[in-house]
Design a protein around this motif. Structure first.
Motif, PDB file in Angstrom:
ATOM      1  N   GLY A   1      -2.380 -17.219  -3.638  1.00  0.00           N
ATOM      2  CA  GLY A   1      -0.936 -17.048  -3.754  1.00  0.00           C
ATOM      3  C   GLY A   1      -0.518 -15.984  -4.752  1.00  0.00           C
ATOM      4  O   GLY A   1       0.667 -15.701  -4.894  1.00  0.00           O
ATOM      5  N   GLN A   2      -1.459 -15.358  -5.451  1.00  0.00           N
ATOM      6  CA  GLN A   2      -1.085 -14.338  -6.429  1.00  0.00           C
ATOM      7  C   GLN A   2      -1.051 -12.960  -5.792  1.00  0.00           C
ATOM      8  O   GLN A   2      -1.669 -12.716  -4.756  1.00  0.00           O
ATOM      9  CB  GLN A   2      -2.100 -14.316  -7.587  1.00  0.00           C
ATOM     10  CG  GLN A   2      -2.032 -15.522  -8.487  1.00  0.00           C
ATOM     11  CD  GLN A   2      -0.835 -15.458  -9.436  1.00  0.00           C
ATOM     12  OE1 GLN A   2      -0.002 -14.564  -9.340  1.00  0.00           O
ATOM     13  NE2 GLN A   2      -0.712 -16.450 -10.296  1.00  0.00           N
ATOM     14  N   ARG A   3      -0.350 -12.083  -6.498  1.00  0.00           N
ATOM     15  CA  ARG A   3      -0.281 -10.700  -6.026  1.00  0.00           C
ATOM     16  C   ARG A   3      -0.625  -9.802  -7.222  1.00  0.00           C
ATOM     17  O   ARG A   3      -0.074  -9.995  -8.306  1.00  0.00           O
ATOM     18  CB  ARG A   3       1.127 -10.412  -5.525  1.00  0.00           C
ATOM     19  CG  ARG A   3       1.315  -9.042  -4.929  1.00  0.00           C
ATOM     20  CD  ARG A   3       2.609  -9.007  -4.126  1.00  0.00           C
ATOM     21  NE  ARG A   3       2.793  -7.727  -3.491  1.00  0.00           N
ATOM     22  CZ  ARG A   3       3.491  -6.727  -4.023  1.00  0.00           C
ATOM     23  NH1 ARG A   3       4.074  -6.881  -5.203  1.00  0.00           N
ATOM     24  NH2 ARG A   3       3.616  -5.583  -3.372  1.00  0.00           N
ATOM     25  N   TYR A   4      -1.553  -8.925  -7.032  1.00  0.00           N
ATOM     26  CA  TYR A   4      -1.977  -8.049  -8.122  1.00  0.00           C
ATOM     27  C   TYR A   4      -1.759  -6.601  -7.744  1.00  0.00           C
ATOM     28  O   TYR A   4      -1.870  -6.237  -6.582  1.00  0.00           O
ATOM     29  CB  TYR A   4      -3.473  -8.244  -8.429  1.00  0.00           C
ATOM     30  CG  TYR A   4      -3.824  -9.628  -8.935  1.00  0.00           C
ATOM     31  CD1 TYR A   4      -3.849  -9.895 -10.303  1.00  0.00           C
ATOM     32  CD2 TYR A   4      -4.131 -10.656  -8.048  1.00  0.00           C
ATOM     33  CE1 TYR A   4      -4.183 -11.158 -10.765  1.00  0.00           C
ATOM     34  CE2 TYR A   4      -4.457 -11.922  -8.506  1.00  0.00           C
ATOM     35  CZ  TYR A   4      -4.483 -12.176  -9.858  1.00  0.00           C
ATOM     36  OH  TYR A   4      -4.796 -13.416 -10.320  1.00  0.00           O
ATOM     37  N   GLN A   5      -1.512  -5.802  -8.755  1.00  0.00           N
ATOM     38  CA  GLN A   5      -1.319  -4.380  -8.485  1.00  0.00           C
ATOM     39  C   GLN A   5      -2.142  -3.580  -9.492  1.00  0.00           C
ATOM     40  O   GLN A   5      -2.282  -3.972 -10.644  1.00  0.00           O
ATOM     41  CB  GLN A   5       0.161  -4.044  -8.657  1.00  0.00           C
ATOM     42  CG  GLN A   5       0.456  -2.579  -8.436  1.00  0.00           C
ATOM     43  CD  GLN A   5       1.952  -2.348  -8.390  1.00  0.00           C
ATOM     44  OE1 GLN A   5       2.666  -3.129  -7.781  1.00  0.00           O
ATOM     45  NE2 GLN A   5       2.398  -1.296  -9.021  1.00  0.00           N
TER      46      GLN A   5
END
Lengths: 349, 285
Positions: free
Chosen positions: B238-242
């Motif tokens: 469920g995480q979003r990384y950039q």
């Protein structure tokens, strides 16, 4: 290096008279702070080849001389004014340096000035220097003992006139003629307080058939030893092991006997003085004849030694004030002179 | 030792009549009926010198250390206590002639060297530089949000260091690097990849932009062209990384089906690299 000099800010400058018999430490602004015998007691656990550790240093160790069990050896790490046992000397110096820096947060890293016999070789000087550096010194300066002794005795070494100093230590006797802050002539004979003790031991064995220890011989020398026949005869009662019976016996010695016993080492010193006077340039010799020579070192405390030298040389002989500490005090004064800007009395190689 | 030393001595003696040394010796000698010549011969001393001692004439006597020696011999010869005589002499000698400051003139050939003051000055300087640069760095980390202050701080550091720049140059460089490094780090730090909170962070970076979305936990390794680990972590569901980095990227996706990867906003289909759930491929060649 940086930390050494940083720690140095929290250390005192020391002048060390690393003698065969005693080590004296002079701290700038405090005077003589340590005067202990140069003796280290080494304990060897688990038989020969086992790990060695320091059992005692200085006064405590000296009391052990001749009274140690098999596992402890009381060592005098200096012989004839120079290092005989490098590691033990380093440990001893370390101990003494720490001792004069008690209650300090930082490990001491002082500037150290050490007095060396003028007869010592480059190798011996190097050994002393490394030993002091190993014991934590930041800078090590070496000064020749007669120079330090003369400065400590308050002689005008900087003037253009001859000064003669005779420094009789435990292991060596140094005779030197100084002028203009330099040494004109110097000689070192390996005769000193220790040889006096030996001579007394030999005399007692020969004449009384009795064996006495080093510390007893030293006590005899201090109490009744003399270099010239005095007005009164002193006596002392001593105990030693009778060689034929094998049991301890007590007997009495008098000062004339000790005088006889000391003849051989004393004549060695007298001849060293005479040779020095022969080698002296005539103008400096004239200065010395006018003012006399100065005795320093523990040997100067031998009763009537000045009288003997006076009779033998025909020159005035004076005993310096507090002769035992002359060298260390002179070293301290020399350290001050480094800061005042002059340092050509040092051999810093 | 000079003429003027005579004056204070006589004054002293008037103040302290008990402090006589030479006269006491002279008195004792005449009481014993001894001639001065006899004493001089016995002590091997010059007759004139003894006369001067008995007259207490300090202007012609040698330095105190010698005089004390003569007094000691003389007193012992007369069976007097040398310490008393010398103590009396000391009272006069100390005020008249300060104990030798002997070798100053002859010895001071070298100028005051840096041997003594050098190490201390250097140490103090080094410690000051260290403290200043630490304070500057510390101030810098606190103020990283207020970006406009950064340049001022750098200037401050320059000033502070150049103010102290008596040191040789390499020393200062050494001191500066630890101070500079953290400041530089502040700018590159976001490449360590944090959960995205602010979309605008480092938009202007020239490097390629990578976005990872996780539908389930997955181990992901992304190494860029310079060998830097752009991402090297367990991505949480469920995480979003950039993140940014220089292409090409070497990518390993541990649980590939759970990872959606965007490269500069474009979705990358990595299904074809998928082998038993693990995808290994190079991106952006």
């Amino acid at each position: 290096m940086v930390f050494k000099s940083f720690r140095g800010m929290f250390s005192n400058d020391l002048s060390i008279d690393l003698g065969t018999a005693n080590t004296l430490i002079y701290v700038r602004g405090q005077g003589i702070v340590l005067n202990e015998p140069s003796v280290v007691a080494v304990r060897q656990d688990r038989g020969p080849g086992g790990p060695k550790s320091i059992a005692a240093v200085g006064m405590e160790a000296k009391r052990m001389i001749g009274r140690t069990p098999g596992s402890i050896v009381a060592i005098r790490p200096l012989k004839d004014g120079v290092i005989a046992d490098f590691t033990v000397t380093e440990k001893m110096l370390q101990h003494f340096i720490h001792k004069v820096h008690e209650n300090r947060f930082f490990r001491p890293s002082p500037r150290v000035l050490i007095c060396v016999p003028c007869g010592s070789t480059q190798v011996e000087r190097r050994a002393i220097k490394e030993s002091a550096a190993g014991a934590g010194a930041r800078d090590v300066y070496l000064i020749e003992e007669p120079m330090a002794a003369a400065i400590g005795a308050g002689m005008p070494v900087g003037e253009a006139s001859g000064s003669m100093v005779l420094d009789i230590g435990g292991g060596t006797t140094e005779v030197a003629i100084l002028s203009l802050s330099g040494i004109v002539y110097s000689a070192s004979v390996r005769i000193g307080g220790d040889r006096f003790d030996e001579a007394i031991i030999n005399y007692v064995r020969r004449n009384y058939g009795t064996l006495i220890g080093e510390s007893t011989a030293e006590r005899i020398k201090h109490e009744i030893g003399s270099a010239y026949p005095g007005k009164e005869v002193l006596e002392i009662e001593v105990k030693g092991r009778n060689l034929s019976e094998g049991v301890p016996r007590s007997f009495t010695l008098n000062s004339n006997e000790i005088l006889e016993a000391l003849q051989e080492p004393l004549s060695g010193i007298v001849s060293a003085v005479k040779i020095a006077l022969e080698q002296t340039p005539p103008d400096l010799g004239a200065d010395i004849a006018e003012r006399g020579m100065v005795l320093t070192g523990g040997g100067a405390l031998l009763r009537d030694l000045d009288r003997l030298l006076m009779e033998e040389t025909g020159l005035p002989v004076i005993v310096a004030e507090d002769p035992l500490t002359c060298v260390a005090r002179g070293g301290g004064r020399a350290l001050e002179m480094i800061d005042e800007g002059g340092s050509d009395v040092f051999s810093v190689e | 030792m000079t003429e003027q030393t005579n004056e204070p001595m006589t004054e002293d003696q008037e103040q302290q009549p008990s402090a006589d040394w030479g006269r006491k010796l002279a008195r004792t000698r005449s009481e014993r009926g001894l001639e001065l010549e006899t004493v001089a011969a016995e002590l091997r001393l010059d007759l004139k010198l003894l006369q001067n001692i008995e007259r207490e004439d300090q202007s012609v006597l040698p330095v105190p250390s010698f005089v004390k020696g003569y007094l000691r011999s003389y007193a012992r010869y007369l069976d007097l206590d040398p310490t008393l005589i010398i103590a009396a002499y000391d009272q006069v000698a100390d005020s008249a002639a300060p104990s030798i400051r002997p070798t100053r003139s002859a010895v001071s050939i070298q100028p005051a060297t840096s041997r003594d003051s050098g190490p201390r000055t250097v140490t103090i300087l080094l410690v000051t530089v260290l403290v200043v640069s630490f304070l500057v760095w510390w101030g810098g980390t606190l103020l990283t949000n207020g970006t406009s202050k950064d340049t001022d701080l750098d200037a401050d550091l320059e000033q502070a260091v150049s103010g102290l720049a008596l040191e040789p140059a390499p020393m200062i460089e050494q001191m500066q690097t630890p101070a500079d490094a953290p400041v530089g780090n502040e700018e590159t730090a976001p490449s360590e990849l944090e959960p995205v909170v602010d979309e605008e962070v480092a938009v202007e970076m020239p490097a390629d932009n990578l976005v990872l979305e996780f539908s389930a936990d997955a181990w992901v390794e992304i190494i860029d062209a310079e060998g830097a680990r752009v991402f090297f972590d367990l991505g949480k569901a469920g995480q979003r990384y950039q993140s940014e980095g220089k292409p090409p990227f070497k990518i390993v996706l541990g649980n590939a089906p759970a990872v959606t990867l965007y490269h500069n906003g474009e979705r990358i289909d990595h299904a074809r690299y998928n082998e038993k759930g693990v995808a290994k491929f190079t991106l952006g060649e």
